[in-house]
Design an enzyme around this catalytic site. Structure first.
Site, mmCIF file in Angstrom:
data_model
loop_
_atom_site.group_PDB
_atom_site.id
_atom_site.type_symbol
_atom_site.label_atom_id
_atom_site.label_comp_id
_atom_site.label_asym_id
_atom_site.label_seq_id
_atom_site.Cartn_x
_atom_site.Cartn_y
_atom_site.Cartn_z
ATOM 1 N N LYS A 84 13.283 2.851 2.565
ATOM 2 C CA LYS A 84 12.733 3.425 4.367
ATOM 3 C C LYS A 84 11.825 3.134 4.745
ATOM 4 C CE LYS A 84 12.953 6.740 7.711
ATOM 5 N NZ LYS A 84 13.332 8.235 8.190
ATOM 6 N N LYS B 234 16.948 0.844 4.964
ATOM 7 C CA LYS B 234 16.760 1.259 7.061
ATOM 8 C C LYS B 234 15.429 0.275 7.296
ATOM 9 C CE LYS B 234 15.723 4.577 9.895
ATOM 10 N NZ LYS B 234 15.783 6.576 9.789
#
Ligand code: PBG
Length: 322
Positions: free
Chosen positions: A194, A247
């Protein structure tokens, strides 16, 4: 000329035969924002077409989506500022509306897969994903908080825990807390890679969860790094993750491809709020065709190697592609 690649493109039927990537609504997870209200439907300005949903609207949205072939949902809580504190204690409190919503959805739609978000930011008065002490994000003292949050969600009936906080060791500590509490069947989809991204802007608007100071760069990854994602993947695998997530998706297609090659675990990608807002805004300005641009974006994420995609386009895509 012996080779004429155009022969394989000469009709829609032939193109269908040779198509390498297929994406179906069953591979999509639809993120929804839930509020404590009964019947609220508050449109989110920076995410056109998405809204903060009270209980009735949430159930309606899920029912409609199921009819379109979507079976998986991710719930995010919109928490009133007055309930936030330094330790995110509302996240495991018995009267937390988010836990009630999980229970309700699983009661009415037992067949759906429900995923949660585990991080302190929606519940934290500091707006950070971890515990804050003297302006620092404290890793190890955050872990029991995340574990407690996860067990409360498991108790409510969640199918997949989604730790989005990027603390070191959180997958292991959540796995062990779940197992010790009798929830060994609850899965973990780790936000493995992320990144500290500009593309979360509309999401933080939707939840009013912007950090109250500083940024998230001491825990979320540097957008310049890809090898580091492999290191995170290795750790998450060792700690018991069931699915690895990258992400955002669009700026990180190379990372998706790398993880797909590197790991035998299923790979997921989060087509984040900013990626959705970008297409919506360009379409509203007449710059591009929204449906085609959105489908092409989702297809590219699948082509890069994502087995599943979290996307705000889920319903639109399903409407066009069932
Ligand atoms: C919270 C969280 C964020 C997103 C998902 N979980 C925001 C952040 O880390 O600041 C972003 C999702 C999106 O932009 O669609 N930990």
């Amino acid at each position: 000329m012996i080779n004429r690649p155009r022969r394989n493109r000469k009709s829609e039927v032939i193109r269908g035969l040779v198509r390498e990537t297929r994406l179906t609504p069953g591979q999509l997870l639809y993120p929804l924002f839930v509020t404590a209200d009964e019947s609220a439907h508050n449109p989110i300005t920076s995410l056109p077409g998405q809204a903060q949903l009270g209980e009735e609207e949430l159930l309606k949205e899920i029912e409609e989506s199921i009819k379109l072939g979507i079976r998986s949902f991710v719930l995010f809580p919109v928490v009133n500022e007055s309930l936030k504190d330094e330790t995110a204690s509302y996240s495991w409190s018995d009267d937390n509306f988010y836990l009630h919503r999980i229970r309700k959805v699983k009661e009415l739609f037992p067949e759906v897969v429900l995923m949660s978000d585990v991080a302190m930011d929606p519940y934290s008065s500091d707006g950070h994903d971890g515990l804050v002490k003297n302006g620092q994000i404290i890793n190890d003292k955050t872990l029991p908080i995340l574990a407690k949050m996860s067990v409360a969600q498991a108790q409510a009936g969640i199918d997949i825990i989604g730790p989005s906080d990027m603390m070191d060791g959180r997958v292991g500590s959540i796995r062990s807390a779940l197992d010790h509490s009798g929830y060994s069947e609850v899965s973990i989809m780790s936000y493995t890679a992320k990144y500290a991204s500009a593309y979360y802007g509309p999401f933080r608007d939707a939840l009013d969860s912007k950090p109250k100071f500083g940024d998230k760069k001491t825990y979320q990854m540097d957008p310049a790094n890809a090898d580091e994602a492999l290191r995170e993947a290795m750790l998450d695998e060792d700690e018991g993750a069931d699915i690895l997530m990258v992400k955002p998706a669009l700026c990180y297609l190379d990372v998706i491809a790398k993880l797909k090659e590197f790991s035998s675990l299923p790979i997921s990608a989060y087509n984040v709020s900013g990626e959705y807002a970008m297409i919506k805004a360009a379409a509203q300005n007449g710059c591009l065709d929204e449906a085609r641009a959105a489908d092409e974006m989702l297809l590219s994420i699948a082509r890069a190697g994502a087995d599943m995609i979290l996307t705000y386009f889920a319903k639109d895509f399903a409407r066009r592609n069932t």
